[in-house]
Enzyme design. Structure first.
Site, PDB file in Angstrom:
ATOM      1  N   GLU A 100     -40.175   3.147   7.023  1.00 54.57           N
ATOM      2  CA  GLU A 100     -40.623   4.533   6.839  1.00 54.57           C
ATOM      3  C   GLU A 100     -41.944   4.812   7.540  1.00 54.57           C
ATOM      4  O   GLU A 100     -42.138   5.910   8.067  1.00 54.57           O
ATOM      5  CB  GLU A 100     -40.783   4.835   5.340  1.00 54.57           C
ATOM      6  CG  GLU A 100     -39.464   4.944   4.603  1.00 54.57           C
ATOM      7  CD  GLU A 100     -39.659   5.100   3.102  1.00 54.57           C
ATOM      8  OE1 GLU A 100     -40.807   5.244   2.648  1.00 54.57           O
ATOM      9  OE2 GLU A 100     -38.633   5.038   2.394  1.00 54.57           O
ATOM     10  N   VAL A 101     -42.868   3.869   7.471  1.00 56.29           N
ATOM     11  CA  VAL A 101     -44.190   4.090   8.059  1.00 56.29           C
ATOM     12  C   VAL A 101     -44.288   3.295   9.365  1.00 56.29           C
ATOM     13  O   VAL A 101     -44.125   2.065   9.359  1.00 56.29           O
ATOM     14  CB  VAL A 101     -45.304   3.657   7.084  1.00 56.29           C
ATOM     15  CG1 VAL A 101     -46.674   3.873   7.715  1.00 56.29           C
ATOM     16  CG2 VAL A 101     -45.191   4.431   5.766  1.00 56.29           C
ATOM     17  N   HIS A 105     -46.253  -3.322   8.466  1.00 61.17           N
ATOM     18  CA  HIS A 105     -46.772  -3.683   7.142  1.00 61.17           C
ATOM     19  C   HIS A 105     -45.867  -4.744   6.546  1.00 61.17           C
ATOM     20  O   HIS A 105     -44.655  -4.689   6.678  1.00 61.17           O
ATOM     21  CB  HIS A 105     -46.866  -2.466   6.219  1.00 61.17           C
ATOM     22  CG  HIS A 105     -45.656  -1.585   6.211  1.00 61.17           C
ATOM     23  ND1 HIS A 105     -45.345  -0.733   7.255  1.00 61.17           N
ATOM     24  CD2 HIS A 105     -44.660  -1.437   5.302  1.00 61.17           C
ATOM     25  CE1 HIS A 105     -44.231  -0.085   6.972  1.00 61.17           C
ATOM     26  NE2 HIS A 105     -43.793  -0.513   5.805  1.00 61.17           N
TER      27      HIS A 105
HETATM   28  P1  AMP Z   1     -41.243   0.790   4.569  1.00 60.65           P
HETATM   29  O1  AMP Z   1     -39.970   1.406   4.086  1.00 60.65           O
HETATM   30  O2  AMP Z   1     -41.154  -0.702   4.724  1.00 60.65           O
HETATM   31  O3  AMP Z   1     -41.795   1.480   5.787  1.00 60.65           O
HETATM   32  O4  AMP Z   1     -42.289   0.979   3.379  1.00 60.65           O
HETATM   33  C1  AMP Z   1     -43.298   1.929   3.383  1.00 60.65           C
HETATM   34  C2  AMP Z   1     -44.075   1.740   2.102  1.00 60.65           C
HETATM   35  O5  AMP Z   1     -45.307   2.421   2.193  1.00 60.65           O
HETATM   36  C3  AMP Z   1     -43.356   2.270   0.843  1.00 60.65           C
HETATM   37  O6  AMP Z   1     -43.197   1.206  -0.090  1.00 60.65           O
HETATM   38  C4  AMP Z   1     -44.304   3.367   0.332  1.00 60.65           C
HETATM   39  O7  AMP Z   1     -44.349   3.443  -1.062  1.00 60.65           O
HETATM   40  C5  AMP Z   1     -45.625   2.927   0.922  1.00 60.65           C
HETATM   41  N1  AMP Z   1     -46.618   3.983   1.130  1.00 60.65           N
HETATM   42  C6  AMP Z   1     -46.437   5.175   1.763  1.00 60.65           C
HETATM   43  N2  AMP Z   1     -47.574   5.874   1.766  1.00 60.65           N
HETATM   44  C7  AMP Z   1     -48.504   5.113   1.150  1.00 60.65           C
HETATM   45  C8  AMP Z   1     -49.891   5.277   0.843  1.00 60.65           C
HETATM   46  N3  AMP Z   1     -50.563   6.398   1.179  1.00 60.65           N
HETATM   47  N4  AMP Z   1     -50.531   4.282   0.192  1.00 60.65           N
HETATM   48  C9  AMP Z   1     -49.873   3.159  -0.150  1.00 60.65           C
HETATM   49  N5  AMP Z   1     -48.570   2.933   0.103  1.00 60.65           N
HETATM   50  C10 AMP Z   1     -47.897   3.898   0.744  1.00 60.65           C
END
Ligand code: AMP
Length: 123
Positions: A100-101, A105
């Site tokens: 998602e991000v 990470h």
């Molecule tokens: P992924 O699907 O591996 O990209 O996971 C993205 C993760 O980032 C998810 O578990 C979200 O809950 C987390 N996330 C998104 N925005 C934030 C934020 N502002 N602070 C901390 N975690 C976040």
């Protein structure tokens, strides 16, 4: 290889533009609690450099950055006190993994029985 978006949410956290619950910081990595935890302990460890995902990072990061990220993962898990019962690390990369991000990470999941690995693919 994907182009890095400097306005993604983790880039903004690194610049201090939005807050995070920081648990660890080193020269090459930052770790903070996931905003929507899937397990009692759910920490994200990110490189400070602008890398979209594991593909980008493994191809272009320096050895110091790569070592720094993985040392951070181990240190964060030790500091969180989850080594005894165990933990899982996971890094989604790209569409099929539902990343998602678009800033690399590594998730650290712990604090309960995490079950087995991912399920089998549908037939
Ligand atoms: P992924 O699907 O591996 O990209 O996971 C993205 C993760 O980032 C998810 O578990 C979200 O809950 C987390 N996330 C998104 N925005 C934030 C934020 N502002 N602070 C901390 N975690 C976040």
């Amino acid at each position: 290889m994907a182009t890095y978006d400097p306005n993604n949410v983790f880039a903004r956290i690194l610049r201090g533009e939005i807050p995070c619950k920081k648990v660890y910081e080193s020269e090459h990595a930052l770790a903070f609690n996931d905003i929507n935890p899937a397990t009692p302990t759910h920490i994200l460890v990110i490189p400070k450099g602008p890398y979209v995902d594991m593909d980008h990072f493994s191809a272009e990061a320096s050895e110091a950055e790569i070592a720094g990220l993985f040392k951070a993962v181990g240190e964060v898990a030790r500091q969180a006190g989850v080594v005894g019962n165990g933990y899982r690390i996971l890094a989604n990369c790209g569409r099929d993994a539902h990343q998602e991000v678009p800033h690399l990470h590594i998730h650290i999941f712990a604090g309960r029985d995490l079950g087995r690995m991912i399920g089998k693919a549908p037939a």
